[in-house]
Design a protein around this motif. Structure first.
Motif, PDB file in Angstrom:
ATOM      1  N   ILE A 250       0.849  -1.205   0.000  1.00 16.70           N
ATOM      2  CA  ILE A 250       0.000   0.000   0.000  1.00 16.70           C
ATOM      3  C   ILE A 250       0.876   1.243   0.000  1.00 16.70           C
ATOM      4  O   ILE A 250       0.621   2.203  -0.747  1.00 16.70           O
ATOM      5  CB  ILE A 250      -0.939  -0.006   1.232  1.00 16.70           C
ATOM      6  N   TYR A 251       1.921   1.232   0.817  1.00 17.49           N
ATOM      7  CA  TYR A 251       2.775   2.418   0.951  1.00 17.49           C
ATOM      8  C   TYR A 251       3.513   2.728  -0.357  1.00 17.49           C
ATOM      9  O   TYR A 251       3.579   3.891  -0.785  1.00 17.49           O
ATOM     10  CB  TYR A 251       3.788   2.187   2.074  1.00 17.49           C
ATOM     11  N   LYS A 252       4.036   1.672  -1.009  1.00 17.49           N
ATOM     12  CA  LYS A 252       4.866   1.896  -2.197  1.00 17.49           C
ATOM     13  C   LYS A 252       4.049   2.014  -3.476  1.00 17.49           C
ATOM     14  O   LYS A 252       4.343   2.847  -4.339  1.00 17.49           O
ATOM     15  CB  LYS A 252       5.886   0.760  -2.343  1.00 17.49           C
ATOM     16  N   ASN A 253       3.023   1.170  -3.632  1.00 14.01           N
ATOM     17  CA  ASN A 253       2.356   1.055  -4.929  1.00 14.01           C
ATOM     18  C   ASN A 253       0.990   1.732  -5.008  1.00 14.01           C
ATOM     19  O   ASN A 253       0.442   1.862  -6.098  1.00 14.01           O
ATOM     20  CB  ASN A 253       2.188  -0.431  -5.303  1.00 14.01           C
ATOM     21  N   ILE A 254       0.432   2.122  -3.862  1.00 17.63           N
ATOM     22  CA  ILE A 254      -0.868   2.802  -3.908  1.00 17.63           C
ATOM     23  C   ILE A 254      -0.706   4.257  -3.472  1.00 17.63           C
ATOM     24  O   ILE A 254      -1.050   5.182  -4.208  1.00 17.63           O
ATOM     25  CB  ILE A 254      -1.912   2.070  -3.030  1.00 17.63           C
ATOM     26  N   ILE A 255      -0.143   4.465  -2.267  1.00 15.08           N
ATOM     27  CA  ILE A 255       0.011   5.838  -1.768  1.00 15.08           C
ATOM     28  C   ILE A 255       1.016   6.613  -2.620  1.00 15.08           C
ATOM     29  O   ILE A 255       0.785   7.772  -2.964  1.00 15.08           O
ATOM     30  CB  ILE A 255       0.450   5.825  -0.291  1.00 15.08           C
ATOM     31  N   HIS A 256       2.125   5.970  -2.980  1.00 15.91           N
ATOM     32  CA  HIS A 256       3.153   6.653  -3.770  1.00 15.91           C
ATOM     33  C   HIS A 256       3.119   6.232  -5.228  1.00 15.91           C
ATOM     34  O   HIS A 256       4.141   6.249  -5.920  1.00 15.91           O
ATOM     35  CB  HIS A 256       4.539   6.385  -3.168  1.00 15.91           C
ATOM     36  N   SER A 257       1.936   5.878  -5.699  1.00 19.69           N
ATOM     37  CA  SER A 257       1.777   5.523  -7.109  1.00 19.69           C
ATOM     38  C   SER A 257       1.897   6.774  -7.974  1.00 19.69           C
ATOM     39  O   SER A 257       1.648   7.900  -7.523  1.00 19.69           O
ATOM     40  CB  SER A 257       0.412   4.862  -7.317  1.00 19.69           C
ATOM     41  N   ALA A 258       2.257   6.559  -9.239  1.00 19.36           N
ATOM     42  CA  ALA A 258       2.359   7.698 -10.163  1.00 19.36           C
ATOM     43  C   ALA A 258       0.992   8.306 -10.424  1.00 19.36           C
ATOM     44  O   ALA A 258       0.864   9.519 -10.621  1.00 19.36           O
ATOM     45  CB  ALA A 258       3.001   7.241 -11.475  1.00 19.36           C
ATOM     46  N   ALA A 259      -0.045   7.462 -10.412  1.00 19.92           N
ATOM     47  CA  ALA A 259      -1.408   7.960 -10.633  1.00 19.92           C
ATOM     48  C   ALA A 259      -1.921   8.623  -9.357  1.00 19.92           C
ATOM     49  O   ALA A 259      -1.609   8.185  -8.246  1.00 19.92           O
ATOM     50  CB  ALA A 259      -2.323   6.807 -11.033  1.00 19.92           C
ATOM     51  N   PRO A 260      -2.694   9.704  -9.473  1.00 25.71           N
ATOM     52  CA  PRO A 260      -3.235  10.362  -8.268  1.00 25.71           C
ATOM     53  C   PRO A 260      -4.191   9.452  -7.506  1.00 25.71           C
ATOM     54  O   PRO A 260      -4.914   8.645  -8.107  1.00 25.71           O
ATOM     55  CB  PRO A 260      -3.956  11.599  -8.821  1.00 25.71           C
ATOM     56  N   LEU A 261      -4.188   9.596  -6.195  1.00 21.42           N
ATOM     57  CA  LEU A 261      -5.037   8.769  -5.336  1.00 21.42           C
ATOM     58  C   LEU A 261      -6.479   9.284  -5.406  1.00 21.42           C
ATOM     59  O   LEU A 261      -6.736  10.453  -5.167  1.00 21.42           O
ATOM     60  CB  LEU A 261      -4.527   8.831  -3.899  1.00 21.42           C
ATOM     61  N   GLY A 262      -7.420   8.399  -5.751  1.00 19.20           N
ATOM     62  CA  GLY A 262      -8.819   8.802  -5.851  1.00 19.20           C
ATOM     63  C   GLY A 262      -9.453   9.012  -4.482  1.00 19.20           C
ATOM     64  O   GLY A 262      -8.952   8.524  -3.460  1.00 19.20           O
ATOM     65  N   ASP A 263     -10.569   9.743  -4.450  1.00 23.14           N
ATOM     66  CA  ASP A 263     -11.262  10.014  -3.188  1.00 23.14           C
ATOM     67  C   ASP A 263     -11.755   8.734  -2.527  1.00 23.14           C
ATOM     68  O   ASP A 263     -11.696   8.595  -1.303  1.00 23.14           O
ATOM     69  CB  ASP A 263     -12.448  10.948  -3.438  1.00 23.14           C
ATOM     70  N   GLU A 264     -12.236   7.786  -3.344  1.00 21.08           N
ATOM     71  CA  GLU A 264     -12.767   6.541  -2.776  1.00 21.08           C
ATOM     72  C   GLU A 264     -11.660   5.719  -2.131  1.00 21.08           C
ATOM     73  O   GLU A 264     -11.817   5.199  -1.020  1.00 21.08           O
ATOM     74  CB  GLU A 264     -13.479   5.731  -3.870  1.00 21.08           C
ATOM     75  N   MET A 265     -10.513   5.624  -2.801  1.00 23.54           N
ATOM     76  CA  MET A 265      -9.386   4.889  -2.220  1.00 23.54           C
ATOM     77  C   MET A 265      -8.891   5.591  -0.960  1.00 23.54           C
ATOM     78  O   MET A 265      -8.539   4.931   0.034  1.00 23.54           O
ATOM     79  CB  MET A 265      -8.254   4.765  -3.247  1.00 23.54           C
ATOM     80  N   ALA A 266      -8.860   6.928  -0.967  1.00 24.74           N
ATOM     81  CA  ALA A 266      -8.437   7.668   0.226  1.00 24.74           C
ATOM     82  C   ALA A 266      -9.357   7.357   1.403  1.00 24.74           C
ATOM     83  O   ALA A 266      -8.901   7.209   2.544  1.00 24.74           O
ATOM     84  CB  ALA A 266      -8.439   9.171  -0.061  1.00 24.74           C
ATOM     85  N   HIS A 267     -10.655   7.236   1.136  1.00 25.98           N
ATOM     86  CA  HIS A 267     -11.596   6.894   2.217  1.00 25.98           C
ATOM     87  C   HIS A 267     -11.320   5.493   2.751  1.00 25.98           C
ATOM     88  O   HIS A 267     -11.320   5.274   3.968  1.00 25.98           O
ATOM     89  CB  HIS A 267     -13.027   6.992   1.710  1.00 25.98           C
ATOM     90  N   HIS A 268     -11.070   4.555   1.863  1.00 27.44           N
ATOM     91  CA  HIS A 268     -10.833   3.178   2.323  1.00 27.44           C
ATOM     92  C   HIS A 268      -9.513   3.066   3.090  1.00 27.44           C
ATOM     93  O   HIS A 268      -9.419   2.285   4.052  1.00 27.44           O
ATOM     94  CB  HIS A 268     -10.856   2.213   1.139  1.00 27.44           C
ATOM     95  N   LEU A 269      -8.510   3.846   2.703  1.00 24.15           N
ATOM     96  CA  LEU A 269      -7.261   3.857   3.464  1.00 24.15           C
ATOM     97  C   LEU A 269      -7.480   4.484   4.841  1.00 24.15           C
ATOM     98  O   LEU A 269      -6.877   4.051   5.833  1.00 24.15           O
ATOM     99  CB  LEU A 269      -6.177   4.621   2.702  1.00 24.15           C
ATOM    100  N   TYR A 270      -8.339   5.504   4.898  1.00 27.51           N
ATOM    101  CA  TYR A 270      -8.702   6.081   6.206  1.00 27.51           C
ATOM    102  C   TYR A 270      -9.370   5.023   7.084  1.00 27.51           C
ATOM    103  O   TYR A 270      -9.065   4.900   8.278  1.00 27.51           O
ATOM    104  CB  TYR A 270      -9.631   7.275   6.001  1.00 27.51           C
ATOM    105  N   VAL A 271     -10.296   4.246   6.501  1.00 28.58           N
ATOM    106  CA  VAL A 271     -10.988   3.204   7.277  1.00 28.58           C
ATOM    107  C   VAL A 271      -9.983   2.157   7.742  1.00 28.58           C
ATOM    108  O   VAL A 271     -10.015   1.713   8.901  1.00 28.58           O
ATOM    109  CB  VAL A 271     -12.107   2.560   6.433  1.00 28.58           C
ATOM    110  N   LEU A 272      -9.073   1.751   6.850  1.00 30.69           N
ATOM    111  CA  LEU A 272      -8.068   0.747   7.220  1.00 30.69           C
ATOM    112  C   LEU A 272      -7.175   1.267   8.339  1.00 30.69           C
ATOM    113  O   LEU A 272      -6.853   0.535   9.290  1.00 30.69           O
ATOM    114  CB  LEU A 272      -7.231   0.380   5.991  1.00 30.69           C
ATOM    115  N   GLN A 273      -6.773   2.528   8.269  1.00 23.90           N
ATOM    116  CA  GLN A 273      -5.968   3.120   9.342  1.00 23.90           C
ATOM    117  C   GLN A 273      -6.744   3.136  10.654  1.00 23.90           C
ATOM    118  O   GLN A 273      -6.201   2.811  11.720  1.00 23.90           O
ATOM    119  CB  GLN A 273      -5.566   4.543   8.957  1.00 23.90           C
ATOM    120  N   ALA A 274      -8.026   3.513  10.589  1.00 30.33           N
ATOM    121  CA  ALA A 274      -8.854   3.543  11.804  1.00 30.33           C
ATOM    122  C   ALA A 274      -8.985   2.150  12.409  1.00 30.33           C
ATOM    123  O   ALA A 274      -8.965   1.987  13.637  1.00 30.33           O
ATOM    124  CB  ALA A 274     -10.224   4.111  11.478  1.00 30.33           C
ATOM    125  N   LEU A 275      -9.105   1.129  11.557  1.00 29.11           N
ATOM    126  CA  LEU A 275      -9.217  -0.248  12.063  1.00 29.11           C
ATOM    127  C   LEU A 275      -7.889  -0.712  12.659  1.00 29.11           C
ATOM    128  O   LEU A 275      -7.867  -1.432  13.671  1.00 29.11           O
ATOM    129  CB  LEU A 275      -9.654  -1.185  10.933  1.00 29.11           C
TER     130      LEU A 275
END
Length: 705
Positions: A250-275
């Motif tokens: 997640i850290y290397k290939n999603i958060i620091h991906s060349a493509a911008p992070l979408g709002d939906e993925m940002a929400h799911h990463l927030y949920v994963l962090q909260a969990l």
């Protein structure tokens, strides 16, 4: 209407919609107006009903189309077409109208969901037809007319099969994952079925595919499964995912991906962090059991005091050892000699002890330096480690919302939590050292503990809001945010909030300054005219004898003379000595004064130096001095400012700066009273260009007839 000349109608909102439709159909010579309906021409082409007709505005473009019930019947018949192309066209048209609630109700009331479910379960076409059917099914279910719990087990299992298939159309699997996410969040029973049928390894495969939509939907189903699990199951699932290096991916290939992070993925990463942080809640809610945690407390103490404890405690009685142990716990920063009493409070519980132990084991040198440095101080400036750790744990749990339910829309995740194992404990290690640093910068005592915690909270909150990508970057940024910088930021934000930093306001303040400085100058001269009693000066020390000095009412002469102790201030006429202001050369302060230089530079001269000032003047052909020692700092500022004003020099005291700022603030607010709640532009409006000619000007020289 298609293939017809458009109508411009005057819509009477008080008239029933059926009557309006009748008039429109009559204008186009269409019989059976009940077979038609009005739609908005833009957007999702929503049908107009009695409920939403008030949304029609002047100039709205409407379409006359088939009534929703007849359109639903036609499309559902198309789904049963023998032709594959016919089914595809029916699904495409159904998908266009599915977002409209009126149409969706008509489709659902005619068993449209069951017909779509049959297409999905049969799976005759794994390409576009299946993708269209899944998308239409999801759109219809989004309206909430039918509960997700009503779905059959065979249907859910079939959708699971599409997720688990290796060779599957790229457009089908994201839709299947999205459908299973809704099922998992809405139905505990079907959620258990999805959990048992979809292995975590399969979701990891989908996450590692370089397809952003598929990654997002796989992450959505993963967080839904974690939310539906029990705390024990959730911990087991997260431990397994971390073992499979999901965090690093997640850290290397999603958060620091060349493509911008979408709002939906940002929400799911927030949920994963909260969990992830939610796993700390049981420790936070569990109070300390002093009997079961004796070893941990002893290890905490031994990390700082073991060498001394062994040498001093050898051969001592049990009572003496107990007393020594209690004293060491107090040195460690516990409020009570029995540390269990400090740690029994909730929230913090065992989590505070976990943080302290982690810090002592992972950073032993920093830990022992913190404790020994503060425990050796005797001036009430020691920073208590244990009390600070307990309060800091509460603070971090509050800032990171540990134990709070997840928001349904938030996207506020911190990348550094995916770049570090044991991220919460590592964050504590950085924060406790920051607290000690801030404590020193504030020169705090035990009474200032709450103030220090407020500053540390602001430092941490401001740095977390920057979303640093790594713990090292967080450490660098938070250590750069010193106590002085926090004060500066507070001041700047307060000024911005008041609008005092806007360019027009700054320009207004500059225009007001000369007038207000003149007001301060007048105020400074008044105390000089009233006069002040000063102490006489000798070469050794300040004497008890007094002398009086004042400024004449016409501001041209300084009058002064000796005064007997216990006698009130004399009248200006009774003062024997006079010094014309015109003869004064300069004003001297502090160490530049001759009477301060004569007294030397010892410590006893410090107070005199801060309150000393002199005026040099012409006495014949020589330069003479009139020396003063002000009775207070306020009198020092008043006299030095007043004398500077008399000499035409700027008044540079701190008191003048404060007075000017206060007057500017008050005057600015008074000037802006009528502009309350009116936005002030940053730049003035542009000046229009001059007219092409000035023939409109009136020539006063021409005499009227």
């Amino acid at each position: 209407m298609r293939d017809a000349i458009p109508q411009l109608i005057q819509l009477d909102q008080a008239k029933p919609l059926a009557a309006v439709l009748k008039e429109v159909c009559d204008a186009w010579s269409l019989p059976h107006s009940e077979r038609y309906a009005l739609q908005f021409a833009d957007g999702h082409r929503r049908y107009i009903t009695e409920n939403n007709r008030m949304e029609i505005k002047n100039g709205s473009i409407l379409c006359l189309s088939t009534a929703p019930d007849r359109e639903a019947e036609r499309l559902l018949r198309g789904l049963q077409s023998e032709s594959r192309e016919g089914r595809r066209e029916a699904l495409r048209h159904l998908l266009l109208l599915a977002p409209d609630l009126t149409f969706a109700r008509e489709v659902i009331s005619r068993d449209g969901l069951q017909r779509l479910g049959t297409i999905i379960e049969d799976g005759d076409d794994l390409g576009e037809v299946l993708a269209l059917a899944l998308r239409a099914f999801l759109e219809l279910m989004e309206h909430g007319v039918v509960s997700w719990e009503t779905l059959s087990i065979p249907f859910v299992r079939k959708v699971v099969c599409y997720v688990n298939m290796n060779l599957m159309d790229a457009s089908v699997q994201p839709l299947a994952l999205g459908l299973l996410e809704n099922v998992t969040l809405s139905s505990p029973t079907l959620g258990q079925l999805v959990k048992s049928e979809v292995p975590l390894d399969r979701l990891l495969v989908h996450l590692q595919v370089m397809n952003q939509q598929l990654q997002t939907k796989a992450m959505a189903l993963l967080t839904a499964l974690l939310q539906g699990a029990t705390p024990a199951e959730r911990k087991h699932m997260l431990d397994y995912l971390w073992q499979r290096n999901l965090r690093q991916f997640i850290y290397k290939n999603i958060i620091h991906s060349a493509a911008p992070l979408g709002d939906e993925m940002a929400h799911h990463l927030y949920v994963l962090q909260a969990l992830m942080l939610g796993l700390l809640e049981p420790r936070m809610r569990t109070p300390l059991d002093p009997y079961s945690q004796v070893g941990a407390l002893s290890a905490q103490k031994a990390g700082a005091f073991e060498p001394e404890g062994e040498s001093v405690g050898a051969g001592l009685s049990a009572d003496r050892r107990r007393s020594l142990c209690a004293r060491e716990f107090r040195k460690l920063g516990f409020s009570n000699s029995n540390p269990a009493q400090d740690l029994e409070r909730v929230p913090t519980g065992l989590l505070a002890l976990d943080n302290m132990l982690y810090f002592s084991r992972q950073a032993p040198s920093a830990y022992s330096r913190f404790v020994l440095e503060n425990s050796s101080r005797e001036d009430k400036h020691e920073c208590p480690f244990a009390r600070s750790s307990i309060q800091l744990t509460v603070l971090l749990c509050d800032l990171l919302h540990v134990g709070e339910p997840c928001s349904e829309t938030a996207q506020d995740f911190s990348p550094m939590f995916f770049g570090q194992d044991q991220s919460f404990h590592e964050l504590f290690c950085v924060s406790i050292q920051l607290l000690n640093k801030t404590w020193k910068e504030m020169r705090a005592t035990q009474e200032d503990f709450d103030k220090v915690m407020q500053v540390v909270r602001e430092q941490l909150a401001r740095t977390l809001a920057l979303k640093p990508s790594s713990l090292e970057l967080f450490r660098t940024k938070v250590n750069a945010l010193t106590y002085g910088e926090v004060l500066r930021l507070r001041q700047t934000e307060r000024l911005h909030q008041e609008g005092t930093l806007a360019p027009p306001i700054l320009e207004l303040r500059e225009k007001l300054k000369p007038e207000l400085m003149g007001l301060i100058r007048q105020q400074r001269l008044l105390p000089l005219c009233e006069g002040t009693l000063f102490h006489k000066i000798s070469s050794r020390r300040r004497q008890d004898k007094l002398w009086f000095c004042c400024l004449s009412p016409n501001h041209k002469v300084l009058q002064y003379g000796d005064v007997e102790e216990g006698v009130g201030p004399p009248t200006p006429e009774s003062l024997p000595e006079q010094l014309p202001v015109a003869d004064i050369r300069a004003l001297l302060t502090g160490k530049d004064c001759p009477h301060v230089r004569e007294k030397g530079s010892g410590k006893q001269n410090k107070d005199v130096c801060e309150l000393a000032f002199s005026v040099s003047y012409d006495h014949g052909e020589e330069e003479a001095y009139l020396n003063f020692i002000a009775p207070s700092k306020r009198e020092f500022h008043l006299w030095t400012d007043g004398l500077s004003a008399l000499l035409g020099n700027p008044m540079g005291s701190e008191q003048t700066r404060l007075d000017l700022e206060q007057l500017l603030t008050m005057e600015t607010k008074l000037r802006l009273l009528e502009l309350e709640n009116v936005p002030i532009p940053e730049q003035p409006p542009p000046v229009p260009p001059p007219p092409t000619n000035f023939n409109f000007c009136y020539d006063c020289s021409i005499a009227e007839p």
